[in-house]
Enzyme design. Structure first.
Site, PDB file in Angstrom:
ATOM      1  N   ARG A 103       0.822  -1.220   0.000  1.00  0.00           N
ATOM      2  CA  ARG A 103       0.000   0.000   0.000  1.00  0.00           C
ATOM      3  C   ARG A 103       0.853   1.266   0.000  1.00  0.00           C
ATOM      4  NH1 ARG A 103      -3.617   3.128   3.920  1.00  0.00           N
ATOM      5  NH2 ARG A 103      -5.519   3.585   2.755  1.00  0.00           N
ATOM      6  N   ILE A 113      -7.641   7.500  -1.152  1.00  0.00           N
ATOM      7  CA  ILE A 113      -7.467   6.049  -1.171  1.00  0.00           C
ATOM      8  C   ILE A 113      -8.283   5.527   0.010  1.00  0.00           C
ATOM      9  CG2 ILE A 113      -5.291   6.300   0.111  1.00  0.00           C
ATOM     10  CD1 ILE A 113      -4.354   3.675  -1.076  1.00  0.00           C
ATOM     11  N   SER A 114      -9.138   4.553  -0.224  1.00  0.00           N
ATOM     12  CA  SER A 114     -10.051   4.058   0.810  1.00  0.00           C
ATOM     13  C   SER A 114      -9.291   3.444   1.981  1.00  0.00           C
ATOM     14  CB  SER A 114     -11.011   3.019   0.232  1.00  0.00           C
ATOM     15  OG  SER A 114     -11.872   3.599  -0.716  1.00  0.00           O
ATOM     16  N   ALA A 115      -9.925   3.462   3.144  1.00  0.00           N
ATOM     17  CA  ALA A 115      -9.367   2.791   4.309  1.00  0.00           C
ATOM     18  C   ALA A 115      -9.236   1.295   4.019  1.00  0.00           C
ATOM     19  CB  ALA A 115     -10.253   3.015   5.522  1.00  0.00           C
TER      20      ALA A 115
END
Length: 223
Positions: free
Chosen positions: A36, A62-64
């Site tokens: 990530r 950017i999503s959790a």
């Protein structure tokens, strides 16, 4: 000071397992494999394994990680699937999907198409995917994703990473019988919907709970 990203990744996966959002071995393996830190802006790299959304470009996020896990599990991704993602963002979520669908790095096994409306984000995602080793597996298209993918291909799984005010009919049309679509629906506070298309084309919708996503842009997006 050197940061051990692999260790931070492992710790995150353990937390997500404990929370019950990572439930299957295939999703766990993908989260352990995809770096990530390569999909966030350099200034946020040390925060890459905090379970929170992070800013990227064009006012997007950017999503959790926990939300990525929930969506991957709900889609029930499998090797050989034809997957469409609407909203490429930084490329992280499609990299997770690629690891599950084409973990052997064989681009002939399954199809991954991701549609991004912002050219600058598409370029950012392409660079990130190439650095992480997924560039050859993912097809990035710059277009209005609310209209679906500009292709005649239909898909087994569709992942939407931005919130639509209503379910876009174009995406339902591009979903194969037996397929799954996951999408946040709503304007401010949204409901994460899992759509399953039956063998005869009938539509079944299940709520997976509340969520907050950036708004979907385009014809069927938030005006």
């Amino acid at each position: 000071m050197t940061v051990d990203y692999a260790e931070l990744r492992r710790e995150l996966v353990e937390r997500l397992e404990w929370l019950g959002v990572i439930r299957t071995e295939k999703v766990k393996k993908a989260f352990l494999k995809v770096p990530r830190e390569l999909f966030v802006l350099p200034s946020y790299r040390r925060e890459a394994y905090e379970d929170t959304p992070l800013p990227i470009l064009e006012g997007q996020t950017i999503s959790a990680p926990h939300m990525c896990a929930i969506m991957c599990e709900a889609l029930d991704l499998n090797p050989g699937d034809k997957l469409l993602e609407i909203g490429t963002g930084s490329g992280y979520h499609i990299a997770l999907c690629a690891e599950i669908i084409q973990g052997d790095k064989d681009a002939s096994n399954g199809i991954l198409v991701t549609v991004e409306i912002y050219p600058k984000l598409a370029k950012f995602a392409k660079e990130n995917l190439e650095k992480a080793g997924y560039g050859a597996l993912v097809n990035i298209v710059v277009a209005d994703g609310s209209l679906g993918a500009p292709t005649r291909i239909s898909f087994d799984k569709i992942l939407v990473t931005a919130a639509a005010p209503e379910m876009p009919p174009s995406l339902i049309e591009q979903l194969n019988p037996g397929g799954r679509l996951i999408i946040p629906v709503g304007r401010f506070y949204q409901d994460l919907k899992l759509v399953i298309k039956g063998a005869g084309g009938e539509i079944h919708v299940k709520s997976l709970g509340g969520c907050v996503f950036v708004p979907l842009k385009g014809e069927y997006g938030v005006k």
